[in-house]
Write a protein that holds these residues in place. Structure first.
Motif, PDB file in Angstrom:
ATOM      1  N   ALA A  34       5.443 -13.361   4.187  1.00 59.94           N
ATOM      2  CA  ALA A  34       5.942 -12.134   3.623  1.00 59.94           C
ATOM      3  C   ALA A  34       7.228 -11.923   4.299  1.00 59.94           C
ATOM      4  O   ALA A  34       8.148 -11.522   3.878  1.00 59.94           O
ATOM      5  N   ALA A  38      10.939 -12.011   2.618  1.00 64.15           N
ATOM      6  CA  ALA A  38      11.804 -10.779   2.641  1.00 64.15           C
ATOM      7  C   ALA A  38      13.079 -10.898   3.485  1.00 64.15           C
ATOM      8  O   ALA A  38      14.106 -10.277   3.073  1.00 64.15           O
ATOM      9  N   ALA A  45       8.802  -1.852   6.338  1.00 66.51           N
ATOM     10  CA  ALA A  45       8.333  -1.608   4.990  1.00 66.51           C
ATOM     11  C   ALA A  45       8.691  -2.355   3.882  1.00 66.51           C
ATOM     12  O   ALA A  45       7.912  -2.650   3.083  1.00 66.51           O
ATOM     13  N   GLU A  46       9.709  -3.108   3.911  1.00 61.22           N
ATOM     14  CA  GLU A  46      10.196  -4.334   2.649  1.00 61.22           C
ATOM     15  C   GLU A  46       9.325  -5.259   2.901  1.00 61.22           C
ATOM     16  O   GLU A  46       8.807  -5.900   2.038  1.00 61.22           O
ATOM     17  N   GLU A  48       6.221  -5.397   4.034  1.00 64.40           N
ATOM     18  CA  GLU A  48       4.753  -4.848   3.496  1.00 64.40           C
ATOM     19  C   GLU A  48       4.674  -4.814   2.088  1.00 64.40           C
ATOM     20  O   GLU A  48       3.813  -5.100   1.556  1.00 64.40           O
ATOM     21  N   ARG A  49       5.994  -4.633   1.510  1.00 70.82           N
ATOM     22  CA  ARG A  49       5.903  -4.488   0.046  1.00 70.82           C
ATOM     23  C   ARG A  49       5.730  -5.912  -0.693  1.00 70.82           C
ATOM     24  O   ARG A  49       5.218  -6.142  -1.491  1.00 70.82           O
ATOM     25  N   ILE A  50       6.705  -6.733   0.127  1.00 68.29           N
ATOM     26  CA  ILE A  50       6.609  -8.065  -0.457  1.00 68.29           C
ATOM     27  C   ILE A  50       5.139  -8.679  -0.133  1.00 68.29           C
ATOM     28  O   ILE A  50       4.706  -9.468  -1.112  1.00 68.29           O
ATOM     29  N   ARG A  51       4.315  -8.240   0.772  1.00 67.08           N
ATOM     30  CA  ARG A  51       3.212  -8.686   1.270  1.00 67.08           C
ATOM     31  C   ARG A  51       1.993  -8.399   0.085  1.00 67.08           C
ATOM     32  O   ARG A  51       1.255  -9.002  -0.471  1.00 67.08           O
ATOM     33  N   GLY A  52       2.302  -7.085  -0.192  1.00 70.47           N
ATOM     34  CA  GLY A  52       1.447  -6.622  -1.358  1.00 70.47           C
ATOM     35  C   GLY A  52       1.735  -7.105  -2.879  1.00 70.47           C
ATOM     36  O   GLY A  52       1.037  -7.372  -3.559  1.00 70.47           O
ATOM     37  N   LEU A  53       3.086  -7.353  -2.990  1.00 70.40           N
ATOM     38  CA  LEU A  53       3.576  -7.896  -4.221  1.00 70.40           C
ATOM     39  C   LEU A  53       2.933  -9.275  -4.563  1.00 70.40           C
ATOM     40  O   LEU A  53       2.794  -9.607  -5.768  1.00 70.40           O
ATOM     41  N   ASP A  57      -1.646  -9.475   1.458  1.00 70.64           N
ATOM     42  CA  ASP A  57      -2.617  -8.648   2.189  1.00 70.64           C
ATOM     43  C   ASP A  57      -3.795  -8.651   2.102  1.00 70.64           C
ATOM     44  O   ASP A  57      -4.651  -8.109   2.736  1.00 70.64           O
TER      45      ASP A  57
END
Length: 305
Positions: A34, A38, A45-46, A48-53, A57
């Protein structure tokens, strides 16, 4: 023979599953995917967003199970750089690499087997020493250097063959020579060693005593038994050519999966790298299975054992 084939096929499936797990985990243990995707300047925060996308995660075993099920359906994901699926990218490039590897292996076998047989027949003579010298030269000379020599003499000086592109079969002649030359020495030495051992066997002397033609003794009795290890090694060499042709593909501007792998690594296109690892590894598994079956057909002692 059927029982032997089924046992080998079951083993190949088990190895294929292990290989898929290794191909999946290699990229995970290399670092935080991630954070890499990124970029260096990305905030937490970015990341974590990539990790979820991308589902990074979730537990690794869950990620692997979903990826394996998709891979079995032919879905290897989508490239992060190209606007195409990973499967389409590999399928588009695979014919060029497969053609190059097939021709390269053909060159290696056409050179190594006759040289190995002749060296064994004229053991400890100048012919044998010349063949061994060629083997040493073949392994000592880097493949890219030999490729450049071929381009200079046959492409630029003589103008006989094209030196880049994939428009026709003529474009693969020089790359196949460069790729096959590097595998010739090891196959030639193995053929020579096998022939030397077989020619000293009792059944060869018996065949000569029966008055069988020399050609029949060499081809039907000696070469058939000596070539079994060569078949196994040739399958490994073919896999090496499929996965390790990146240098030759780069020198001759061939758009194969080797060059695609180098591009994907440099661009951090992880789904493509992962897909290529899986496809090439499965090729190794299939080629090893084919080699085992061929060896069992050539030598009944293998399947009875």
């Amino acid at each position: 023979m059927l029982g032997f084939a089924l046992r080998r096929a079951a083993l190949a499936v088990a190895v294929g599953l292990a290989v898929s797990a290794i191909a999946f985990l290699l990229l995970r243990v290399s670092g935080d995917l991630a954070a890499t995707l990124a970029g260096e300047e990305a905030s937490a925060a970015e990341i974590e967003r990539i990790r979820g996308l991308y589902g990074l995660d979730r537990p690794v075993i869950v990620q692997y199970g979903e990826w394996l099920l998709r891979s079995l359906r032919g879905d290897l994901g989508r490239s992060l750089f190209y606007p195409e699926s990973v499967a389409k990218l590999i399928l588009d490039r695979l014919p060029n690499t497969a053609t190059l590897a097939t021709l390269g292996l053909a060159v290696a076998l056409l050179l190594s087997i006759p040289l190995g047989v002749v060296a064994a027949l004229f053991r400890n003579t100048w012919i044998d020493r010349l063949a061994l010298a060629l083997a040493v030269l073949g392994q000592a000379m880097p493949s890219f250097w030999f490729a450049l020599l071929l381009i200079f003499f046959f492409g630029i000086t003589l103008g006989w063959l094209p030196v880049s592109g994939t428009e026709g079969l003529a474009n693969f002649v020089l790359p196949a020579l460069a790729l096959g030359w590097f595998s010739t020495p090891v196959l030639m030495r193995l053929t020579r060693a096998g022939m030397v051992e077989v020619l000293a066997a009792d059944y060869i002397r018996t065949a000569h005593a029966k008055g069988l033609p020399v050609r029949t003794v060499l081809v039907k009795h000696a070469l058939r038994n000596a070539v079994a290890p060569v078949v196994a090694l040739a399958s490994v060499q073919f896999g090496n050519m499929l996965s390790g042709s990146v240098v030759i593909e780069t020198v001759f501007a061939l758009q194969g999966i080797g060059y695609l792998a180098w591009e994907s690594i440099s661009r951090r296109d992880f789904p493509v790298v992962q897909g290529i690892l899986l496809v090439v590894a499965l090729f190794y598994v299939v080629l090893t299975l084919v080699a085992d079956l061929l060896n069992a057909w050539l030598d009944p002692r293998i399947r009875s054992g």
